[in-house]
Design an enzyme around this catalytic site. Sequence first.
Site, mmCIF file in Angstrom:
data_model
loop_
_atom_site.group_PDB
_atom_site.id
_atom_site.type_symbol
_atom_site.label_atom_id
_atom_site.label_comp_id
_atom_site.label_asym_id
_atom_site.label_seq_id
_atom_site.Cartn_x
_atom_site.Cartn_y
_atom_site.Cartn_z
ATOM 1 C CG HIS A 48 -0.777 2.785 -4.543
ATOM 2 N ND1 HIS A 48 0.119 3.172 -3.568
ATOM 3 C CD2 HIS A 48 -2.012 2.970 -4.007
ATOM 4 C CE1 HIS A 48 -0.541 3.586 -2.506
ATOM 5 N NE2 HIS A 48 -1.831 3.471 -2.737
ATOM 6 C CG HIS A 108 0.261 9.309 1.327
ATOM 7 N ND1 HIS A 108 -0.421 10.496 1.302
ATOM 8 C CD2 HIS A 108 -0.525 8.441 0.632
ATOM 9 C CE1 HIS A 108 -1.560 10.355 0.635
ATOM 10 N NE2 HIS A 108 -1.649 9.118 0.230
#
Length: 773
Positions: free
Chosen positions: A61, A111
Amino acid sequence: MIAASVSSLNVLGLDDVAIAQAARRAGIALKTAELRAIAERLGRDLTLVEAHAFDAQWSEHCSYKSSRAYLSRLPTEGPSVMLGPKEDAGIVRLGEWNGETYGIVVAHESHNHPSQVVPFEGAATGIGGIVRDVLCMGARVIAVADPLRFGPLDDPHCRYVAQGVVDGIAAYGNAIGVPNIAGDVYFHDGFRDNCLVNVLALGLVKEREIIHSAAPPESEGWDIVLVGKATDRSGFGGAAFSSLVLDEEDAEANKGAVQVPDPFLKNVIMRATYRAFDVIVAENISVGFKDLGAGGIMGCTAELVASGGFGATLDLDRCPTSQPDLPAAVIAVGETQERLAWVVPPHFTSRLLAIYNDEFSLPEIARGAQAAIVGRVERSPDYVLRRHGAEVMRVPIDFLTSGIRYERACVAPIPIGTTQHHDFSGRHAELLARVLAHRDVCSRRPIYERYDSVVRGATSIPCGYADAGVLVPVPGAPLGVALGLGGNPRYGALDPRLAGEYAVCEAIRNVAAVGGVPAGLTDCLNFGNPEDPRQFGEFVAAVDGIAQAARELGVPFVSGNVSLYNQSATGNGVPASPIVGCVGTFADVSIAVTSAFKRAGSTIFFLGRHSNGIAGRVVAELLGYEGGAMPVIDYEALRRELGVLRQAFDRGLVLAAHDISDGGLLVALAEMCFGSRLQGLGVEIGAIGLNGTGHREALFGEPGGFVVEVTEPVEFRRLASALACPVVSIGTTTQDSAIALFPRTPAEERLDLAALHAAWSAPLQDFYAGAAS
């Protein structure tokens, strides 16, 4: 020097099994080889704080350790680029007004994992995070958007996830007073285990007022100021969690990695920050500014100072917390929402604190919320954290923030099937009703009506009225901005590279259809497990696809995001999902149009080329066809189509325009009629320029191109001829609530618009019914 009493994660001298067991007990997702590499570089075992810090910074990420090498293939330069993909957001040039040059800040994020585990909070904090990315460039946030992908709604849990996500986006965006102007939704079996929640945000900034997410060159000894919510336990391990395959057995534990949103606090923080911007600009104060996202205080401040070539020392005791005696790792790495960090010269620090704490009363808005000095910028190359007077972290900052890189094995995907030509006979009314009721075509009103798309009073074209949303962001100026989206999972399941190309083309066409000039692209690349060569091959192919399309059409990328590990523990990865946004600009927004037909008697043109084959199209699924090769994109033809449309807008010839995408030409015509229902307009469609294409392929294929309602058909034809671009006059608008196909011929059909609108409106009317956890 790290004290012996500080808790550590033992690595040196242990075998792989022992290291893996110790890491799991500590909640560390780093692989054994990665932990060994860190310990060997440090020459000692890691403290627990260091282990969690590297766990975040070296996650997929944060570090893009699998994908970064491929992202360099994307074009990122051009005259419209004010700031390329170097920081938290990119900036495209909007235009000039009253001696100022304005830019549109654009950021794109995912998300996905948090929204699958805790839908409302996951989606809400996605909006919160993307808004901060834009805010920290010195911009006023002006809009958000939300491309969404869910599993089928007949699955109770998929419905629960979809409902929670939509509610979370609405609750957060509405509360902070930012309009949601664009989005799309697809429902596909490939998203049963992993929904995709992508979010975009736009901001407005003057070129001379841009703030960068780096400590300024002269900032040694400057203060690091933390602003926002008191740090709590929510979101601890969030970056690592977003870089893992979801496992049902860990579902409850994973919920703790999801942050808790507070949009009302964010609203105040945004207004206080705008006030700080005013002072900084008025007094020409040099600062650095960055939002706290993945990796929390550690991730933000380390990247902020490292980008300026510095190190830092922070005292975790000075960080406001929601309760006493939080573990040092939680304070350092927890991803509590609604926080920002500044690097400011000491002479400005007290005034900055007063803006947040006194003028805007953050401590009165939420318990523990405030602005506080937590550290200082150092010339030393180390990043140091202290807790209770002892060092709990000291590492070379470049080693921490540069991450690690992998050369993943990849297998190039093989497109499914071969090109097929299907020519069907029969009547079209029933098939059109079925296509309009398809999950990828039907009305999205029950979803987007939850969002406020006109708050702030700057929206020119809101959600649902055109292919792109349009804003008028500069008070009193004619300048406008459009935002369009593209990305189709049905295409991704067949050919990831072509899916990427189509995503770019769709986003650009959406902007062009409202009259905007495509200025910049942003992407969110959502794929499965990069450690699976087949799934990583899909990612590589899609990157090559979006890069080719962007180069062919001359629109650069200015920002983006990569989301990998969208795979369940059962091994099911999501369909290849490159999702692309396009920012368009207007020198004069008065030319913008919606897709609704405007008046009876207008000539309707098809601007584009029909193509054989229905692979991946909605009609193929409804008729039971699987596989098949999708048509390749003729970029020269598309460039000419865009050129004709651009000149037609500039000359005031366009009354309405709609790009042809999901469902095809007949769906585009029906939707344009639906937009003019209050006027009772319909359309008569005669010749459709088949050029060897079957009726059904011409009417229900998805070749791209546009349907255009024009004021002066002769002039429009002249424009097209000058650019050697084929256009076909396919019919006229009527004062009749019907689509008349092939009128006054033996094949004539009359399709009642009321019945078609009912079919189109029905599928999601009960979107909020039947929720189950």
